[in-house]
Design an enzyme around this catalytic site. Sequence first.
Site, PDB file in Angstrom:
ATOM      1  NE  ARG A  60      -3.025  12.392   0.960  1.00 25.15           N
ATOM      2  CZ  ARG A  60      -3.473  11.440   0.861  1.00 25.15           C
ATOM      3  NH1 ARG A  60      -4.636  10.547   1.709  1.00 25.15           N
ATOM      4  NH2 ARG A  60      -2.993  10.240  -0.179  1.00 25.15           N
ATOM      5  CG  HIS A  76      -1.732  -1.092   0.917  1.00 21.39           C
ATOM      6  ND1 HIS A  76      -2.706  -1.288   0.054  1.00 21.39           N
ATOM      7  CD2 HIS A  76      -2.236  -2.157   1.740  1.00 21.39           C
ATOM      8  CE1 HIS A  76      -3.295  -3.012   0.622  1.00 21.39           C
ATOM      9  NE2 HIS A  76      -2.920  -3.187   1.531  1.00 21.39           N
TER      10      HIS A  76
HETATM   11  C1  MV4 Z   1      -9.818  -4.277  -2.532  1.00 25.68           C
HETATM   12  C2  MV4 Z   1      -9.108  -5.234  -3.178  1.00 25.68           C
HETATM   13  C3  MV4 Z   1      -9.767  -6.043  -4.331  1.00 25.68           C
HETATM   14  N1  MV4 Z   1     -11.346  -6.302  -3.895  1.00 25.68           N
HETATM   15  N2  MV4 Z   1     -11.706  -4.907  -1.835  1.00 25.68           N
HETATM   16  C4  MV4 Z   1      -6.349  -1.529  -0.431  1.00 25.68           C
HETATM   17  C5  MV4 Z   1      -6.236  -0.777  -0.045  1.00 25.68           C
HETATM   18  C6  MV4 Z   1      -8.156  -0.512   0.100  1.00 25.68           C
HETATM   19  N3  MV4 Z   1      -7.988   1.021   0.772  1.00 25.68           N
HETATM   20  C7  MV4 Z   1      -8.775  -1.168  -0.561  1.00 25.68           C
HETATM   21  N4  MV4 Z   1      -7.916  -2.213  -1.207  1.00 25.68           N
HETATM   22  C8  MV4 Z   1      -8.535  -3.278  -2.147  1.00 25.68           C
HETATM   23  N5  MV4 Z   1      -9.941  -3.667  -1.859  1.00 25.68           N
HETATM   24  C9  MV4 Z   1     -12.229  -5.335  -2.771  1.00 25.68           C
HETATM   25  N6  MV4 Z   1     -13.263  -5.409  -2.660  1.00 25.68           N
HETATM   26  C10 MV4 Z   1      -8.016  -5.070  -3.875  1.00 25.68           C
HETATM   27  C11 MV4 Z   1      -7.332  -4.006  -2.340  1.00 25.68           C
HETATM   28  C12 MV4 Z   1      -5.451  -3.788  -3.280  1.00 25.68           C
HETATM   29  C13 MV4 Z   1      -5.855  -2.603  -3.671  1.00 25.68           C
HETATM   30  C14 MV4 Z   1      -6.134  -1.841  -3.538  1.00 25.68           C
HETATM   31  C15 MV4 Z   1      -5.713  -0.390  -4.460  1.00 25.68           C
HETATM   32  C16 MV4 Z   1      -4.275  -0.433  -4.616  1.00 25.68           C
HETATM   33  C17 MV4 Z   1      -3.153  -1.089  -3.670  1.00 25.68           C
HETATM   34  C18 MV4 Z   1      -3.678  -2.020  -3.446  1.00 25.68           C
HETATM   35  C19 MV4 Z   1      -3.236  -3.670  -3.030  1.00 25.68           C
HETATM   36  C20 MV4 Z   1      -3.893  -4.649  -2.729  1.00 25.68           C
HETATM   37  C21 MV4 Z   1      -5.222  -4.936  -2.552  1.00 25.68           C
END
Ligand code: MV4
Length: 498
Positions: free
Chosen positions: A292, A235
Site C-alpha cells: 500500500r 510498533h
Molecule cells: C525482529 C526483530 C529482531 N530480530 N526479528 C517487529 C514487528 C515485526 N514485523 C518484526 N519485528 C521485529 N522483528 C528479528 N529476527 C525486531 C523486531 C522489532 C521491530 C521491527 C521493526 C520496527 C520496530 C520493531 C520494534 C521491536 C522489535
Amino acid sequence: MFGKVLIANRGEIAVRVIRACRDAGIRTVAVFSEVDREALHVRLADEAHPIGPSAASESYLVIDRLVDVARLTGAEAVHPGYGFLSENARFAEACQAAGLVFIGPPPAAIARMGDKTAARRAAMDAGVPVVPGTPDPVSSDEEARRAARDLGFPVLIKAARGGGGKGMRVVANPDDLASAMRLARSEATSAFGDGTVYLEKAILEPRHVEIQVLADAHGEVLHLGERECSIQRRHQKLIEESPSSAVNAALRADMGAAACRLMASAGYQNAGTVEFLLAPDGRFYFLEVNTRLQVEHPVTELVTGIDLVREQLRLAAGESLGYAQSDIHSRGWAIECRISAEDPAAGFIPSPGRIAAWRSPGGPWVRVDAGVYEGGEVPLHYDPLMAKLIVWGGSRDDAVSRMSRALAEFTVSGVKTTIPFHRAVMRHPDFLAGRLSTAFVERAFGGGRDLPAPSAARARAAAVAVALRSRAPAPAPALDGPSRWTLAGRPGSGIPRR
Ligand code: MV4
C-alpha cells in the site's frame, strides 16, 4: 487517465489522495460514516456519500457498499489509502469484478505478501537476505530446542500469521524456551486464530529501514531510496526520515536492488514498500512487504521530487514509469512527525474530542498534511492521527532545526497531542547525532513517560485560544444523502450557504 476516482478512506490520507486527483484534473468521490459527515475529506471532495454507521466495520470496511457507491457515481477507479481495506485482496478483487480499477497491486500480489511465511520464501527465492531462522513452522519443544541451539541465543518466536509485532517473544536462554513457546502459541491462537510459530535469530538494537518501490504494468521496477522508521513505540511509528543516517550510497544500492528483485519476482505493480531490519554491523534482513501507500510516503516525495500518489494513479491507468533508476536522485533531508490526538505524558492514550484551536506552521519547506480543521472533531472510532508535519532541509541538521521551528509554531488545543513529544525528540542528543534504533523511544523517554511539562506560557496561550473559540457546533444532519458540505454553495445544488 481516469475521469473520476472514489477514495475508500478518511482523514489525512483521503485528503492527500483528493489533492493528487485535483492536481491531475480527476473528479473525486468521498465516502463517510455517520461521525465523519463534516470531516475535511468530505468537504474537499467533489461529491460525498454516506456508507453507514461510525464503526469502521459497518462503513469503511464494508466492501459491497464501497463498490456500490463507486458504480452508482460513475467512478472508474478506487484508491484505498492505507489501513482499512488497503491490503485486502478480496477488496481488490471485488473492485476488478465490478469493472473498477483498484489503485494498488494485483490481488495475487497482495495475498502472497500478506502471508508472512510466503513473503519470506519469496525473499529467499529472490536472493534477498532474511534473518536466519527455521524455514518451516516449529511444532514440538524438542524441535524448537534444536533449532534455537543451531541459531544461537537470543532467539525470537514469531507467529506465522503475525504482524505488527503481535505474538512475538524473545528468548534469551534454553531454560525459558518451552514456556515461551507455550505463551507464544496461545497468544497467536487468540490474536490470529492460528497458533503456528517459527523461530528466528534475534537481531539486537536493529533499525527499521524500508525501501520505497514503484512498479509499472510493463515489468519496470524502480526504487526511491530508503526511509528510516526506527522512532516508534509499540510498533506505532512516530517520526520518519529520508535518507537514513545509517545508509550510505553502497548500502542504498544493495538494499534497493534487493527490494526491486523481490517485487519483480512477485509480479508487483504500483507503489509498495519493502521493510528491512538493519543491524548495527550494517547487514540488512528482509522483514515484510507493505502492499500500500504508507503514512510516511511524504519524506520520500520531498527528497526525490516525485509525487507518489500521482505515480500511483498513472501506474494504475497502465502508463509506463517513463524514467530509469539513474533518473532518480535524493536531495537533502526530510523528516516527518506524526501529529496525533494522543497524550504522550499518559502512555500515548487517545485523546479524542473537538479541536478548539488549530494553528499549523508554514513557511519555506514546511508541509502539513492534515485531515482535520479548527472546530472539527477527532472521533474516537478511528486512528487518532490528525496531521503529518513534514519538513525538508539541505542537510539533516537543517531539517532538524526547521522541524523544531515548525513544532514551536504548532498550536493545538481541545485535544492532547504528540507535539510536546516531538519537540523533546528534536532536542535529544541521540536523535541529534542520528544514533537510532527501535529501542530509542523506550530508552530515551521511558516509552514517553519522561516528557517535560509544557511551559507556563504555552499553557496560558492554549487556555486563551480555547476561550476565544467556544462557539457551539451545528448539529450533524441525518445520514440521508450527499453531505451538505460539498454541495452547499455549488451552482444548482439547491442548498443555501450557511
Ligand atoms: C525482529 C526483530 C529482531 N530480530 N526479528 C517487529 C514487528 C515485526 N514485523 C518484526 N519485528 C521485529 N522483528 C528479528 N529476527 C525486531 C523486531 C522489532 C521491530 C521491527 C521493526 C520496527 C520496530 C520493531 C520494534 C521491536 C522489535
